[in-house]
Design a protein around this motif. Structure first.
Motif, mmCIF file in Angstrom:
data_model
loop_
_atom_site.group_PDB
_atom_site.id
_atom_site.type_symbol
_atom_site.label_atom_id
_atom_site.label_comp_id
_atom_site.label_asym_id
_atom_site.label_seq_id
_atom_site.Cartn_x
_atom_site.Cartn_y
_atom_site.Cartn_z
ATOM 1 N N LYS A 1 0.738 -0.935 0.001
ATOM 2 C CA LYS A 1 -0.296 0.033 -0.052
ATOM 3 C C LYS A 1 0.782 1.035 -0.188
ATOM 4 N N TRP B 1 -8.276 -4.113 2.052
ATOM 5 C CA TRP B 1 -6.904 -3.483 1.591
ATOM 6 C C TRP B 1 -8.174 -3.249 -0.197
ATOM 7 N N ASP C 1 -7.456 -1.105 -2.035
ATOM 8 C CA ASP C 1 -7.255 -0.529 -2.890
ATOM 9 C C ASP C 1 -6.120 -1.398 -3.642
ATOM 10 N N ILE C 2 -5.183 -2.694 -3.025
ATOM 11 C CA ILE C 2 -4.596 -2.825 -3.955
ATOM 12 C C ILE C 2 -4.606 -4.757 -3.888
#
Length: 181
Positions: free
Chosen positions: A116, A133, A135-136
């Motif tokens: 991240k 998580w 975003d990743i």
């Protein structure tokens, strides 16, 4: 007798396992398709046979998607040390990996933190890590050990005896193993 995640059945001992080689191949291929640098990392705690094999098939899947691709492998020798997980991921990212696949317990958190912070992709393991998580995470290998045991006991419930062999569940048993988001 039944051994969960065993590696060698015998006459009166059955083993129950999950096909981690299959997982490695699938998520490795996805990582290869998503990587921009052509480099990815596999991070695990200990050189246990099933995890070595998963790392090997992760690399094979990555190279199927990117013939010129390269994968790094790190063994932290610790399943829970978050700092070691982060250090391993940062090392791979600093070498150009833009996808990491951590397969530890709590130490995975450190690897995901590194991904991240550095803005690279990661692959979740055991549960759908996208929920924590988003975003990743490219996808997650969702493993349900309880359901693996239920599948084995259903054999008995249906009137068959458990044999001294390896009962290996794979992606054909989506309640036990599947690739999530």
């Amino acid at each position: 007798f039944v051994v969960n995640n065993g590696i060698k059945p015998s006459k009166n001992i059955a083993t129950v396992g999950i096909d981690l080689k299959q997982v490695g191949l699938v998520v490795g291929y996805i990582a290869g398709k998503m990587s921009k640098t052509g480099m990815a990392g596999y991070i695990c705690a200990q050189k246990i046979k099933k995890y070595v094999e998963m790392g090997d098939t992760f690399a094979a899947g990555f190279q199927r998607a990117r013939a010129e691709g390269k994968t790094y492998v790190a063994w932290t020798n610790d399943w829970d040390d978050i700092a070691k997980g982060k250090e391993a991921a940062l090392n791979q990212i600093n070498q150009g990996a833009d996808v990491v696949f951590p397969t530890m317990d709590n130490a995975t958190i450190g690897s995901l933190q590194a991904a991240k912070e550095k803005g690279v992709y990661a692959i979740g393991m055991y549960y759908d890590a996208y929920s924590d998580w988003p975003d990743i995470i490219l996808n997650s290998a969702i493993v349900n050990w309880r359901q693996a045991m239920v599948e084995l006991f259903m054999i008995v419930k249906n009137g068959k005896s458990i044999e001294g062999k390896d009962y290996l569940w794979d992606l054909n048993y989506p309640k036990v193993l599947n690739i999530g988001t």
